[in-house]
Design an enzyme around this catalytic site. Structure first.
Site, short mmCIF file in Angstrom:
data_model
loop_
_atom_site.label_atom_id
_atom_site.label_comp_id
_atom_site.label_asym_id
_atom_site.label_seq_id
_atom_site.Cartn_x
_atom_site.Cartn_y
_atom_site.Cartn_z
CG ASP A 264 -2.17 0.87 0.98
OD1 ASP A 264 -2.13 1.74 0.04
OD2 ASP A 264 -3.20 0.76 1.89
C1 BGC Z 1 -4.91 3.25 0.10
C2 BGC Z 1 -5.02 2.48 -1.13
C3 BGC Z 1 -5.04 3.04 -2.39
C4 BGC Z 1 -3.61 3.83 -2.59
C5 BGC Z 1 -3.20 4.53 -3.74
C6 BGC Z 1 -3.71 4.16 0.16
O1 BGC Z 1 -3.87 5.35 0.69
O2 BGC Z 1 -4.77 2.83 1.24
O3 BGC Z 1 -6.34 1.66 -0.93
O4 BGC Z 1 -4.95 2.20 -3.56
O5 BGC Z 1 -3.49 4.75 -1.38
O6 BGC Z 1 -4.04 5.67 -4.00
#
Ligand code: BGC
Length: 744
Positions: A264
């Site tokens: 993530d």
């Molecule tokens: C989120 C993810 C997301 C990623 C990219 C993170 O803050 O938890 O679900 O895909 O950002 O935007």
């Protein structure tokens, strides 16, 4: 001239023959994938390998330019394709060609209980992603709905592992059929947003395997997901983006996952753990994952220069690196290097139709006393719509799933359009003022929702108009602002915000024809439920929100959605809150918050059934404008041996006067077992469409899986011989017919 042409032809033919001869194996799609991967790997330098396993911009990672292996472009996910941000900033890139169709939130998709609809969702989204040049969509999410306050529940598929598993698989298949990878998130145990980077989940293995892993396992083994995103939080004191047990032991060894584990954004914390504990592709380090982040930090990523240096010093060989590179190469070859995939399409008529259909099928009719719905023009032509959510754009906000849409039909506009066609008039009253902001990451709604009147003035206006109206529709619930249905925050409680309870009670007293349309991705308390004849659960429905809602309210479409999670009466009725098992306890010596999942397997309806706590609306609940009757269920055998399946037949009749769909839900109970089991568990379902008067014999088969519990000590699934009950009904709290059968 003639001769010259002849020479040219020969020269061209020769050139293409040499280039054919020179096509390297890794580029030749007629060769099996694994050979292509090995070929590419064998040509890469260590530096090129390192370059391949971390981001080069906010959303892309580098390919191998020297070899013509393309970059990999990711994007959120999961409800539409997110607009482009700048290369290295969270600000909008300002493109004019990145507006998309927003599909309904995944809670709505789960509420359709229709795997075919899930395929349509994934397929349509995949076409949009293709057109936008994206290789990986960061979604879908299948974290289990453990508490109604989790700010991200709207992005997930509810509280039941079986339902989430059945619904996630077709989404992945539809998406990936476009050559766009799913990145299933957030693996795993990421069930609340508060302290999301520091929560260390403490959970027993039985609960892990029975409740929190099945949807991920199905995504990998049945859906064939090409990538998976690690979660932000911790398990066994290791962050889940580099978690030895979850990623190495379970995902890769036990389940045989051959795709790439993507961190993530900002979920990587340590180079050595990243090397050894299963992470393959690092994104978003030095950012908060949402809006802020250091610039050009990519060389300093944990799996960039620091990793290269450890290899140079001889602390690591390229063994782990090669495994990561293989996985990322597989991902690139399955997506960016798949030249057979089509061009895709953006904002097509078919995509809007799909969005509307998914919304139509997922909206849940919770209550309909006196059949207030569908709105009947013969009962009067004056409609009053009240509430901020009738006019507020909901596709902007909520965190990383925020979108920039080509259009979004508001509930008020959808209702107006439908009413016009019936010769009805629509009035509007604001009712309450919630959150008037409308901006996320530089995308602005452009709506001016400012209203300075006091709550008393707003209610007085709504009540006065309600007294004059023949039908009153209140549209409220939650929104995508921080502290509601929004990433990086949880809700403060179960109550609807902004004093909406007062507005609803006042309207109920003023007019007997009240419908409350609740827009949310979470359960909300409804202390006024008995006073309101009709209640509709309408989710965040994306671009076609208003049309889908109007289709249901006016009866153009007969509702067939079923709740994918329980609506408790009060927060304390929910297991995590009843047992004081949220949000955990901060350690004295660090910022880690230990959170024990004390309720174990008793999540959602498993808890409510077992503890006999009546919910406001039960899991699986959802009404129709027609009536269905379940006949007596039968089984093809009542004695089964290991390895056999049993097939049940349930006759279901549409006894009303409108065509409609019913979901036949099958719950299995094991009343006598050496370990405690929930009263019943969903193990099968089937959605059938029936004309008035029509009967269908619905068949549902189950095997050993449906009878088993996870024996943690021996790390195996066990089905204990003895008698089981299969219960069938239109919801978890309305069992119409049962069959007993015995496992030898
Ligand atoms: C989120 C993810 C997301 C990623 C990219 C993170 O803050 O938890 O679900 O895909 O950002 O935007």
């Amino acid at each position: 001239m003639k001769r010259a042409i002849g020479l040219l032809t020969i020269a061209v033919a020769a050139a293409s023959a040499t280039s054919m001869a020179r096509t390297p194996a890794y580029k030749d799609t007629s060769i099996p994938l694994e050979q292509r991967v090995e070929d590419a790997l064998s040509r890469m330098t260590t530096q090129e390998k390192i370059n391949l396993i971390h981001a080069q911009s906010k959303f892309s990672s580098r390919g191998v330019p020297r070899l013509g292996i393309p970059d990999l472009w990711t994007d959120d996910g999961p409800h539409g394709v997110r607009p482009d941000v700048l290369w290295d900033e969270w600000d909008q890139a300002g493109q004019t060609n990145d507006s998309c169709v927003a599909f309904p939130a995944l809670t709505c998709l789960a509420a359709t209980w229709n795997p075919a609809t899930s395929y349509l969702y994934g397929f349509s989204l995949g076409e949009e992603a293709r057109y936008r040049g994206k290789d990986v969509i960061l979604g879908p999410g299948v974290n289990i709905y453990r508490t109604p306050v989790n700010g991200r529940n709207f992005e997930y598929m509810g509280e039941d592992p079986y339902l989430a598993a059945k619904m996630v698989v077709p989404y992945i298949k539809g998406l990936q059929s476009n050559g766009v990878a799913a990145c299933v998130k957030h693996f795993a145990l990421n069930n609340n947003e508060v302290n999301r980077h520091t929560t260390n989940v403490i959970i027993d293995d039985r609960t892990l395997y029975e409740i929190y892993l099945p949807a991920f396992k199905a995504a990998v083994q049945e859906g064939g997901a090409w990538s998976i995103m690690g979660a932000y939080n911790l398990y066994r004191d290791e962050h889940l983006c580099h978690n030895s047990r979850m990623l190495n032991d379970i995902l890769k060894k036990e389940w045989g996952f051959d795709g790439a584990v993507i961190s993530d954004w900002g979920g990587t914390h340590d180079t050595k753990q990243a090397i050894t504990n299963g992470l393959d592709l690092e994104f978003g380090s030095w950012t908060n994952g949402l809006s802020t982040g250091a610039s050009n930090a990519y060389d300093s990523y944990y799996m960039a220069r620091p990793y290269f240096n450890l290899i140079s010093k001889g602390e690591y060989s390229t063994k782990e690196l090669d495994d990561k590179v293989r996985r990322v190469l597989r991902l690139i070859m399955r997506t960016a290097m798949d030249h057979s995939k089509g061009e895709g399409s953006l904002c097509s008529e078919e995509h809007y139709e799909a969005a509307r259909r998914i919304g139509n099928e997922g909206i849940v009719l919770l209550r309909n006393e006196g059949r207030v719905l569908p709105i009947n023009p013969t009962k009067g032509k004056r409609i009053l719509v009240v509430g901020e959510n009738a006019i507020k754009m909901m596709t902007v906000g909520g965190g990383s799933s925020s979108l920039k849409v080509q259009h979004e039909i508001s509930p008020l506009d959808g209702i107006r359009e439908a009413a016009k066609n019936l010769g009805m008039d629509v009035e509007y009253a604001r009712g309450y003022v919630g959150d008037v902001s409308g901006e996320y990451n530089g995308v602005v709604t452009g709506q001016n929702l400012k209203d300075d009147r006091s709550p008393a003035e707003l209610i007085a206006e709504a009540v006065a108009k309600a007294k004059e109206a023949d039908h009153v529709i209140f549209v409220g619930g939650l929104n995508k602002s921080s502290g509601q249905d929004c990433e990086d925050s949880d809700r403060a409680g179960l109550e609807p915000p902004y004093g909406q309870d007062d507005v609803i009670v006042a309207l109920a007293k003023a007019n007997p024809g009240l419908t409350v349309v609740n827009i949310s991705g979470n359960a909300v308390a409804m202390p006024w439920a008995d006073m309101v004849p009709s209640i509709v659960q309408a989710w965040f429905l994306g671009s076609e929100a208003g049309n889908s809602i109007a289709d249901i309210l006016f009866g153009k479409v007969n509702p067939s959605g079923k709740l994918p999670f329980t609506f408790p009466v009060r927060l304390a009725d929910s297991p995590a809150h009843k047992l004081n098992a949220y949000p955990g306890t901060k350690r004295a010596d660090s910022n880690i918050v230990d959170l024990e999942y004390k309720e174990g397997i008793l999540v959602g309806y498993r808890w409510h059934d077992t503890k006999k706590i009546k919910p406001q609306f039960a899991f699986g609940h959802g009404l129709s404008y027609t009536d269905f009757k379940f006949g007596k269920a039968t089984a093809d055998k009542t004695l089964i041996s290991e390895g056999e399946t049993v097939t049940f037949t349930v006759p279901v009749t549409n006894t009303g006067s409108m065509a409609g769909a019913e979901v036949i839900q099958l719950y299995v109970s094991d009343p006598k077992c050496t370990v405690p089991r929930p009263v019943k568990e969903l193990k099968g379902f089937s959605k059938v469409f029936l004309q008035p008067g029509e009967t269908k014999e619905v068949k549902i088969s189950i095997g050993r899986d449906a009878l088993s519990y996870f024996d943690a000590e021996n790390h195996e699934w066990v089905a204990e011989p003895g008698q089981f009950t299969a219960s069938f009904g239109p919801s978890s709290d309305n069992i119409a017919t049962t069959v007993k059968f015995t496992l030898k």
